[in-house]
Design a protein around this motif. Sequence first.
Motif, short mmCIF file in Angstrom:
data_model
loop_
_atom_site.label_atom_id
_atom_site.label_comp_id
_atom_site.label_asym_id
_atom_site.label_seq_id
_atom_site.Cartn_x
_atom_site.Cartn_y
_atom_site.Cartn_z
N ARG A 1 0.82 -1.22 0.00
CA ARG A 1 0.00 0.00 0.00
C ARG A 1 0.85 1.26 0.00
O ARG A 1 0.32 2.35 -0.08
CB ARG A 1 -0.92 0.00 1.21
CG ARG A 1 -1.95 -1.11 1.16
CD ARG A 1 -2.76 -1.12 2.41
NE ARG A 1 -3.78 -2.14 2.37
CZ ARG A 1 -4.48 -2.53 3.41
NH1 ARG A 1 -4.27 -1.97 4.58
NH2 ARG A 1 -5.38 -3.47 3.29
N ASP A 2 2.16 1.11 0.11
CA ASP A 2 3.06 2.26 0.12
C ASP A 2 3.17 2.80 -1.31
O ASP A 2 3.70 2.13 -2.19
CB ASP A 2 4.44 1.84 0.63
CG ASP A 2 5.44 2.99 0.69
OD1 ASP A 2 5.14 4.08 0.13
OD2 ASP A 2 6.52 2.80 1.25
N PRO A 3 2.65 4.01 -1.57
CA PRO A 3 2.63 4.53 -2.94
C PRO A 3 4.00 4.91 -3.48
O PRO A 3 4.12 5.21 -4.67
CB PRO A 3 1.71 5.74 -2.85
CG PRO A 3 1.82 6.20 -1.45
CD PRO A 3 2.04 4.96 -0.62
N SER A 4 5.02 4.89 -2.63
CA SER A 4 6.36 5.26 -3.13
C SER A 4 7.40 4.18 -2.79
O SER A 4 8.58 4.46 -2.77
CB SER A 4 6.78 6.61 -2.54
OG SER A 4 6.69 6.59 -1.13
N ARG A 5 6.93 2.95 -2.56
CA ARG A 5 7.87 1.89 -2.18
C ARG A 5 8.83 1.56 -3.32
O ARG A 5 8.55 1.80 -4.49
CB ARG A 5 7.11 0.64 -1.75
CG ARG A 5 6.45 -0.09 -2.90
CD ARG A 5 5.88 -1.43 -2.48
NE ARG A 5 5.23 -2.08 -3.60
CZ ARG A 5 5.87 -2.81 -4.51
NH1 ARG A 5 7.16 -2.98 -4.45
NH2 ARG A 5 5.19 -3.36 -5.51
N ARG A 6 9.96 0.97 -2.95
CA ARG A 6 10.92 0.52 -3.95
C ARG A 6 10.60 -0.92 -4.35
O ARG A 6 9.84 -1.61 -3.68
CB ARG A 6 12.34 0.56 -3.36
CG ARG A 6 12.79 1.94 -2.99
CD ARG A 6 14.24 1.92 -2.53
NE ARG A 6 14.67 3.21 -2.02
CZ ARG A 6 15.07 4.21 -2.79
NH1 ARG A 6 15.08 4.09 -4.08
NH2 ARG A 6 15.46 5.35 -2.24
N SER A 7 11.21 -1.36 -5.42
CA SER A 7 11.05 -2.72 -5.89
C SER A 7 11.56 -3.70 -4.84
O SER A 7 12.54 -3.44 -4.17
CB SER A 7 11.82 -2.90 -7.21
OG SER A 7 11.61 -4.20 -7.72
N VAL A 8 10.89 -4.84 -4.72
CA VAL A 8 11.34 -5.89 -3.81
C VAL A 8 12.65 -6.47 -4.39
O VAL A 8 12.82 -6.50 -5.60
CB VAL A 8 10.25 -6.97 -3.67
CG1 VAL A 8 10.08 -7.79 -4.93
CG2 VAL A 8 10.51 -7.88 -2.50
N PRO A 9 13.60 -6.93 -3.54
CA PRO A 9 14.81 -7.57 -4.07
C PRO A 9 14.44 -8.79 -4.92
O PRO A 9 13.66 -9.63 -4.50
CB PRO A 9 15.58 -7.99 -2.81
CG PRO A 9 15.08 -7.07 -1.75
CD PRO A 9 13.66 -6.79 -2.08
N LEU A 10 14.99 -8.86 -6.12
CA LEU A 10 14.61 -9.91 -7.06
C LEU A 10 15.71 -10.91 -7.36
O LEU A 10 15.57 -11.74 -8.24
CB LEU A 10 14.11 -9.28 -8.38
CG LEU A 10 12.88 -8.38 -8.20
CD1 LEU A 10 12.57 -7.61 -9.45
CD2 LEU A 10 11.68 -9.21 -7.79
#
Length: 194
Positions: free
Chosen positions: A184-193
């Motif tokens: 729900r965080d509108p400015s979150r970063r990409s999850v580690p992939l």
Amino acid sequence: MADVLPLVEARLRSALGEPDARAAVTFLGTDRIEVLRFQEGDIVRYATLGMSAQPMSDPTAVLADPVKGPRAELVLSVRAGLADTGKVLRPLAVLAASPQVEGVVVAPGASLDVGEPLWPGAPFTSVLVAEPGGLIEDLDLDESLDPVHFLPLLPMTPNEAAWKRVHGAQALQERWLTHGTDLRDPSRRSVPLE
């Protein structure tokens, strides 16, 4: 056959309360799509209204069945006050019109891409369609009609969308869960992939 949309709006109101804003968008050759905004504490939810008026039909079918076929509305939940998410109304309406415009069937596990940020400065241009039934229960209609599903949308970064194409929706959702990602965080970063 009863008009589906008043029933859908009643279900949205019973699950989410009264909307504090609504906007309508009409695209050439399509029915009007509305987006309703509901605020609950620090969460803002945007729900489409209009996508379920017609059943989605198989794009390979010669003729679209006017009665049978899946029906859905889209729901996006984000944390309030962290970004200008109010501008998501048009992209959401575009996604909700895609069954009419492009003949796609929107279903859980699908990726939907708008080709631009979902709102100004958003790190997301696409969403993952999640399973219905959590926040808003399915709406059963007359026996001859499929129920309306309320499909949650989970914003994806371009890297997450590319990773999902290779590994699948389930694998991406497990990665989000493993890393405790706040979807729900509108400015979150990409999850580690890796």
